[in-house]
Design a protein around this motif. Structure first.
Motif, PDB file in Angstrom:
ATOM      1  N   THR A   1       9.628  10.726  -1.400  1.00 64.51           N
ATOM      2  CA  THR A   1      10.717  11.693  -1.310  1.00 64.51           C
ATOM      3  C   THR A   1      10.544  12.866  -2.255  1.00 64.51           C
ATOM      4  N   LEU A   2       9.356  13.055  -2.812  1.00 63.73           N
ATOM      5  CA  LEU A   2       9.197  14.139  -3.774  1.00 63.73           C
ATOM      6  C   LEU A   2       9.171  15.492  -3.090  1.00 63.73           C
ATOM      7  N   THR A   3       9.450  16.514  -3.880  1.00 68.71           N
ATOM      8  CA  THR A   3       9.437  17.875  -3.354  1.00 68.71           C
ATOM      9  C   THR A   3       8.409  18.693  -4.131  1.00 68.71           C
ATOM     10  N   GLY A   4       8.104  19.857  -3.669  1.00 70.06           N
ATOM     11  CA  GLY A   4       7.128  20.709  -4.337  1.00 70.06           C
ATOM     12  C   GLY A   4       5.766  20.563  -3.698  1.00 70.06           C
ATOM     13  N   PHE A   5       4.733  20.769  -4.487  1.00 69.12           N
ATOM     14  CA  PHE A   5       3.372  20.793  -3.967  1.00 69.12           C
ATOM     15  C   PHE A   5       2.629  19.477  -4.118  1.00 69.12           C
ATOM     16  N   ASN A   6       3.226  18.498  -4.765  1.00 70.39           N
ATOM     17  CA  ASN A   6       2.566  17.200  -4.924  1.00 70.39           C
ATOM     18  C   ASN A   6       2.505  16.464  -3.594  1.00 70.39           C
ATOM     19  N   ILE A   7       1.534  15.604  -3.466  1.00 71.36           N
ATOM     20  CA  ILE A   7       1.390  14.781  -2.267  1.00 71.36           C
ATOM     21  C   ILE A   7       1.717  13.348  -2.651  1.00 71.36           C
ATOM     22  N   GLY A   8       2.771  12.798  -2.073  1.00 67.85           N
ATOM     23  CA  GLY A   8       3.164  11.429  -2.382  1.00 67.85           C
ATOM     24  C   GLY A   8       2.507  10.446  -1.435  1.00 67.85           C
ATOM     25  N   LYS A   9       1.994   9.372  -2.000  1.00 68.23           N
ATOM     26  CA  LYS A   9       1.405   8.299  -1.196  1.00 68.23           C
ATOM     27  C   LYS A   9       1.980   6.978  -1.690  1.00 68.23           C
ATOM     28  N   ILE A  10       2.780   6.363  -0.852  1.00 76.51           N
ATOM     29  CA  ILE A  10       3.459   5.119  -1.195  1.00 76.51           C
ATOM     30  C   ILE A  10       3.091   4.068  -0.162  1.00 76.51           C
ATOM     31  N   ALA A  11       2.832   2.861  -0.618  1.00 73.77           N
ATOM     32  CA  ALA A  11       2.502   1.763   0.295  1.00 73.77           C
ATOM     33  C   ALA A  11       3.468   0.603   0.069  1.00 73.77           C
ATOM     34  N   LEU A  12       3.996   0.077   1.163  1.00 74.15           N
ATOM     35  CA  LEU A  12       4.739  -1.182   1.122  1.00 74.15           C
ATOM     36  C   LEU A  12       3.690  -2.250   1.362  1.00 74.15           C
ATOM     37  N   ASP A  13       3.141  -2.764   0.251  1.00 72.08           N
ATOM     38  CA  ASP A  13       1.979  -3.647   0.312  1.00 72.08           C
ATOM     39  C   ASP A  13       2.276  -4.995   0.945  1.00 72.08           C
ATOM     40  N   ARG A  14       3.451  -5.511   0.649  1.00 71.82           N
ATOM     41  CA  ARG A  14       3.708  -6.879   1.070  1.00 71.82           C
ATOM     42  C   ARG A  14       5.202  -7.134   1.128  1.00 71.82           C
ATOM     43  N   VAL A  15       5.633  -7.893   2.109  1.00 66.17           N
ATOM     44  CA  VAL A  15       7.007  -8.383   2.180  1.00 66.17           C
ATOM     45  C   VAL A  15       6.917  -9.895   2.311  1.00 66.17           C
TER      46      VAL A  15
ATOM     47  N   TRP B   1      11.249 -10.265  -0.678  1.00 63.24           N
ATOM     48  CA  TRP B   1      10.547  -9.744  -1.853  1.00 63.24           C
ATOM     49  C   TRP B   1       9.565  -8.684  -1.378  1.00 63.24           C
ATOM     50  N   MET B   2       9.670  -7.451  -1.911  1.00 63.55           N
ATOM     51  CA  MET B   2       8.814  -6.344  -1.488  1.00 63.55           C
ATOM     52  C   MET B   2       7.929  -5.878  -2.639  1.00 63.55           C
ATOM     53  N   THR B   3       6.691  -5.540  -2.333  1.00 62.65           N
ATOM     54  CA  THR B   3       5.741  -4.972  -3.288  1.00 62.65           C
ATOM     55  C   THR B   3       5.454  -3.537  -2.857  1.00 62.65           C
ATOM     56  N   VAL B   4       5.828  -2.564  -3.710  1.00 65.58           N
ATOM     57  CA  VAL B   4       5.667  -1.143  -3.405  1.00 65.58           C
ATOM     58  C   VAL B   4       4.714  -0.538  -4.429  1.00 65.58           C
ATOM     59  N   THR B   5       3.689   0.203  -3.958  1.00 64.80           N
ATOM     60  CA  THR B   5       2.663   0.767  -4.834  1.00 64.80           C
ATOM     61  C   THR B   5       2.471   2.249  -4.558  1.00 64.80           C
ATOM     62  N   ASN B   6       2.305   3.016  -5.632  1.00 65.07           N
ATOM     63  CA  ASN B   6       1.931   4.423  -5.515  1.00 65.07           C
ATOM     64  C   ASN B   6       0.415   4.469  -5.404  1.00 65.07           C
ATOM     65  N   THR B   7      -0.094   4.810  -4.243  1.00 63.06           N
ATOM     66  CA  THR B   7      -1.539   4.848  -4.007  1.00 63.06           C
ATOM     67  C   THR B   7      -2.118   6.247  -4.194  1.00 63.06           C
ATOM     68  N   GLY B   8      -1.286   7.198  -4.598  1.00 61.80           N
ATOM     69  CA  GLY B   8      -1.733   8.571  -4.790  1.00 61.80           C
ATOM     70  C   GLY B   8      -2.011   8.892  -6.245  1.00 61.80           C
ATOM     71  N   GLY B   9      -2.272  10.162  -6.506  1.00 55.22           N
ATOM     72  CA  GLY B   9      -2.645  10.614  -7.841  1.00 55.22           C
ATOM     73  C   GLY B   9      -1.545  11.312  -8.603  1.00 55.22           C
ATOM     74  N   TYR B  10      -0.302  11.307  -8.087  1.00 56.12           N
ATOM     75  CA  TYR B  10       0.815  11.989  -8.732  1.00 56.12           C
ATOM     76  C   TYR B  10       2.001  11.030  -8.843  1.00 56.12           C
ATOM     77  N   PRO B  11       2.843  11.201  -9.876  1.00 61.46           N
ATOM     78  CA  PRO B  11       4.092  10.442  -9.911  1.00 61.46           C
ATOM     79  C   PRO B  11       4.894  10.761  -8.650  1.00 61.46           C
ATOM     80  N   THR B  12       5.472   9.750  -8.051  1.00 60.22           N
ATOM     81  CA  THR B  12       6.124   9.923  -6.761  1.00 60.22           C
ATOM     82  C   THR B  12       7.436   9.153  -6.708  1.00 60.22           C
ATOM     83  N   GLN B  13       8.465   9.840  -6.229  1.00 63.48           N
ATOM     84  CA  GLN B  13       9.715   9.149  -5.936  1.00 63.48           C
ATOM     85  C   GLN B  13       9.628   8.583  -4.529  1.00 63.48           C
ATOM     86  N   PHE B  14      10.380   7.501  -4.287  1.00 59.30           N
ATOM     87  CA  PHE B  14      10.364   6.893  -2.959  1.00 59.30           C
ATOM     88  C   PHE B  14      11.727   6.312  -2.627  1.00 59.30           C
ATOM     89  N   ASP B  15      11.976   6.149  -1.345  1.00 57.81           N
ATOM     90  CA  ASP B  15      13.166   5.454  -0.844  1.00 57.81           C
ATOM     91  C   ASP B  15      12.721   4.211  -0.101  1.00 57.81           C
TER      92      ASP B  15
END
Length: 93
Positions: A37-51, A69-83
């Motif tokens: 859910t980030l804004t600006g020029f960053n590219i967010g990459k989020i993975a729902l690895d496992r449920v 139980w959910m496992t969520v990982t930032n797979t990108g190179g920038y801090p990222t917000q997520f929903d």
């Protein structure tokens, strides 16, 4: 069926969060997903690895509740917000 917002979080690059949601009945099946859910020029990459699903049995073999139980990982190179969202439907069983 409606899509329901559950949680917002922020992950650093490579960071993982472990989330849970409890109290589901055996007659419901939930589908889970995430989106950046980030804004600006960053590219967010989020993975729902496992449920994972955990069931509770009360005394006398009575069905209790379900916990997801959910496992969520930032797979990108920038801090990222997520929903995190869910959608539930009646169990086919």
């Amino acid at each position: 069926m409606a899509v329901v917002y559950q949680y917002t979080g922020t992950l650093a690059p490579g960071e993982t969060q472990y989330l849970y949601n409890w109290g589901w009945g055996y007659n419901e099946v939930a589908k889970w997903w995430v989106r950046p859910t980030l804004t600006g020029f960053n590219i967010g990459k989020i993975a729902l690895d496992r449920v994972e699903v955990e069931s509770t049995i009360f005394g006398g073999n009575q069905q209790g509740t379900i916990t997801y139980w959910m496992t969520v990982t930032n797979t990108g190179g920038y801090p990222t917000q997520f929903d995190l969202f869910w959608e539930a439907e009646a169990s086919p069983l």
